[in-house]
Design a protein around this motif. Structure first.
Motif, short mmCIF file in Angstrom:
data_model
loop_
_atom_site.label_atom_id
_atom_site.label_comp_id
_atom_site.label_asym_id
_atom_site.label_seq_id
_atom_site.Cartn_x
_atom_site.Cartn_y
_atom_site.Cartn_z
N LYS A 3 0.87 -1.18 0.00
CA LYS A 3 0.00 0.00 0.00
C LYS A 3 0.90 1.22 0.00
N LYS A 4 0.43 2.30 -0.60
CA LYS A 4 1.18 3.53 -0.67
C LYS A 4 0.31 4.67 -0.18
N ALA A 5 0.83 5.48 0.72
CA ALA A 5 0.08 6.62 1.23
C ALA A 5 0.01 7.70 0.16
N TYR A 6 -1.15 8.38 0.10
CA TYR A 6 -1.34 9.44 -0.88
C TYR A 6 -2.26 10.49 -0.27
N PRO A 7 -1.79 11.73 -0.17
CA PRO A 7 -2.67 12.77 0.37
C PRO A 7 -3.77 13.10 -0.63
N SER A 28 -14.15 0.89 6.33
CA SER A 28 -13.53 2.15 6.71
C SER A 28 -13.67 3.11 5.53
N ASN A 30 -11.31 4.80 4.14
CA ASN A 30 -10.21 4.51 3.22
C ASN A 30 -10.52 3.30 2.34
N GLU A 34 -11.01 3.20 -1.79
CA GLU A 34 -10.25 2.26 -2.62
C GLU A 34 -11.19 1.34 -3.41
#
Length: 70
Positions: A3-7, A28, A30, A34
């Motif tokens: 997984k990659k964080a993305y603002p 959730s 998030n 997704e």
């Protein structure tokens, strides 16, 4: 799959609607975002349905102990 964080900057009303939808689906926020993005990619032919299924299956499979000894 990593997984990659993305603002993400998003309209407050859209975010609130996504939160209600996530609550209805017991996800959730998030995970709901997704889910919606992945569904849109599949429906618009940007990824193959097979790729979506493989990703979901890989996440459910326990790691193979023999692989960790290599």
């Amino acid at each position: 799959m990593a997984k990659k964080a993305y603002p993400l900057r998003i309209n407050a009303n859209v975010l609130a609607a996504m939160q209600r939808w996530a609550d209805d689906d017991l996800r959730s926020l998030n995970a709901q975002i997704e889910f919606v993005l992945r569904d849109a990619l599949v429906k618009n032919g940007r990824v193959k349905l097979v790729e979506k299924v493989v990703v979901d299956i890989e996440q459910l499979e326990p790691p193979d102990p023999a692989e960790s000894r290599k």
